[in-house]
Design a protein around this motif. Structure first.
Motif, mmCIF file in Angstrom:
data_model
loop_
_atom_site.group_PDB
_atom_site.id
_atom_site.type_symbol
_atom_site.label_atom_id
_atom_site.label_comp_id
_atom_site.label_asym_id
_atom_site.label_seq_id
_atom_site.Cartn_x
_atom_site.Cartn_y
_atom_site.Cartn_z
ATOM 1 N N ALA A 2 7.744 5.278 11.236
ATOM 2 C CA ALA A 2 7.088 6.147 10.276
ATOM 3 C C ALA A 2 7.207 5.732 8.857
ATOM 4 N N GLY A 3 6.288 6.098 7.999
ATOM 5 C CA GLY A 3 6.515 5.941 6.574
ATOM 6 C C GLY A 3 7.710 6.452 5.874
ATOM 7 N N ALA A 4 8.030 7.735 6.181
ATOM 8 C CA ALA A 4 9.296 8.480 5.574
ATOM 9 C C ALA A 4 10.354 7.664 6.282
ATOM 10 N N GLU A 5 10.638 7.149 7.479
ATOM 11 C CA GLU A 5 11.663 6.548 7.993
ATOM 12 C C GLU A 5 11.880 4.932 7.228
ATOM 13 N N LEU A 6 10.670 4.479 7.026
ATOM 14 C CA LEU A 6 10.905 3.153 6.532
ATOM 15 C C LEU A 6 11.319 3.299 4.797
ATOM 16 N N PHE A 10 14.285 1.796 3.295
ATOM 17 C CA PHE A 10 14.420 0.860 2.057
ATOM 18 C C PHE A 10 15.148 1.484 0.891
ATOM 19 N N ASP A 11 15.397 2.634 0.775
ATOM 20 C CA ASP A 11 16.470 3.180 -0.337
ATOM 21 C C ASP A 11 17.691 3.213 0.144
ATOM 22 N N TYR A 99 8.169 -4.192 3.482
ATOM 23 C CA TYR A 99 8.310 -2.801 3.165
ATOM 24 C C TYR A 99 6.899 -2.368 2.407
ATOM 25 N N GLU A 100 6.339 -3.287 1.523
ATOM 26 C CA GLU A 100 5.069 -3.297 0.870
ATOM 27 C C GLU A 100 4.059 -3.036 1.981
ATOM 28 N N ASP A 101 3.894 -3.887 2.824
ATOM 29 C CA ASP A 101 2.641 -3.851 3.753
ATOM 30 C C ASP A 101 2.914 -2.547 4.762
ATOM 31 N N SER A 102 3.923 -1.939 4.571
ATOM 32 C CA SER A 102 4.096 -0.691 5.402
ATOM 33 C C SER A 102 3.895 0.679 4.576
ATOM 34 N N GLY A 103 3.598 0.138 3.092
ATOM 35 C CA GLY A 103 3.341 1.424 2.221
ATOM 36 C C GLY A 103 4.495 1.846 1.282
ATOM 37 N N VAL A 104 5.486 1.130 1.333
ATOM 38 C CA VAL A 104 6.662 1.481 0.354
ATOM 39 C C VAL A 104 6.544 0.797 -0.594
ATOM 40 N N ALA A 105 6.295 1.393 -1.799
ATOM 41 C CA ALA A 105 6.106 0.672 -3.250
ATOM 42 C C ALA A 105 7.577 0.372 -3.500
ATOM 43 N N THR A 106 7.779 -0.863 -3.473
ATOM 44 C CA THR A 106 9.395 -1.211 -3.560
ATOM 45 C C THR A 106 9.902 -1.213 -5.057
#
Length: 160
Positions: A2-6, A10-11, A99-106
């Motif tokens: 899930a997005g929140a998990e990713l 990342f964080d 990460y970016e492909d999964s929606g995380v703005a790194t």
């Protein structure tokens, strides 16, 4: 995943890399905090983060609250905070594409984590006793992290 998990993953990964710089950053901030302020030269100390992880991306700028122009041109109140730290994140150590492909703005996420961590280091260095308001923000960003209060504020709240 899930997005929140990713995002959380990342964080944690990003913070794990920057933690190695805690000791030198706290030392540099202690030196800055101990440096006598030039009389009447500036009203706000602003730290600006660049979106570039090849070097330590935080620069100090002494600012005039009214004109928002640099007023002081001598280190430690101007320039890279850790000029010889090397890369913030070693090349290839974080799979940004994944990460970016999964929606995380790194870059934005990294800036948020870096600002909040920088605030911890500021407090560890004794920044709570610094005479002037101090903030950190992403270059051209509209939000600032108030280092004394350890909270995000908008530009209109600076120095409030």
């Amino acid at each position: 995943m899930a997005g929140a998990e990713l995002q959380a993953m990342f964080d944690r990964e990003f913070r794990g890399h920057i933690e190695r710089l805690r000791e030198p950053l706290v030392a540099a901030l202690r030196k800055l905090i101990a440096t006598p302020l030039p009389a009447g030269e500036f009203e706000v100390l602003s730290f600006e983060m660049q979106a570039d992880w090849r070097d330590f991306p935080v620069y100090a700028f002494a600012m005039d609250r009214e004109a928002v122009n640099e007023e002081y041109f001598e280190p430690p109140f101007k320039g890279n905070v850790l000029p010889r730290a090397g890369p913030l994140i070693p090349k290839g150590s974080i799979d940004q594409d994944r990460y970016e492909d999964s929606g995380v703005a790194t870059f934005e996420s990294g800036a948020r984590v870096l600002a909040e961590w920088f605030g911890e280091c500021w407090h560890a260095a004794g920044g709570v006793g610094f005479q002037l308001p101090a903030y950190i923000s992403l270059h051209d960003g509209s939000r600032y992290f108030d280092l004394r209060a350890r909270r995000w504020v908008r530009a209109i709240e600076l120095g409030a």
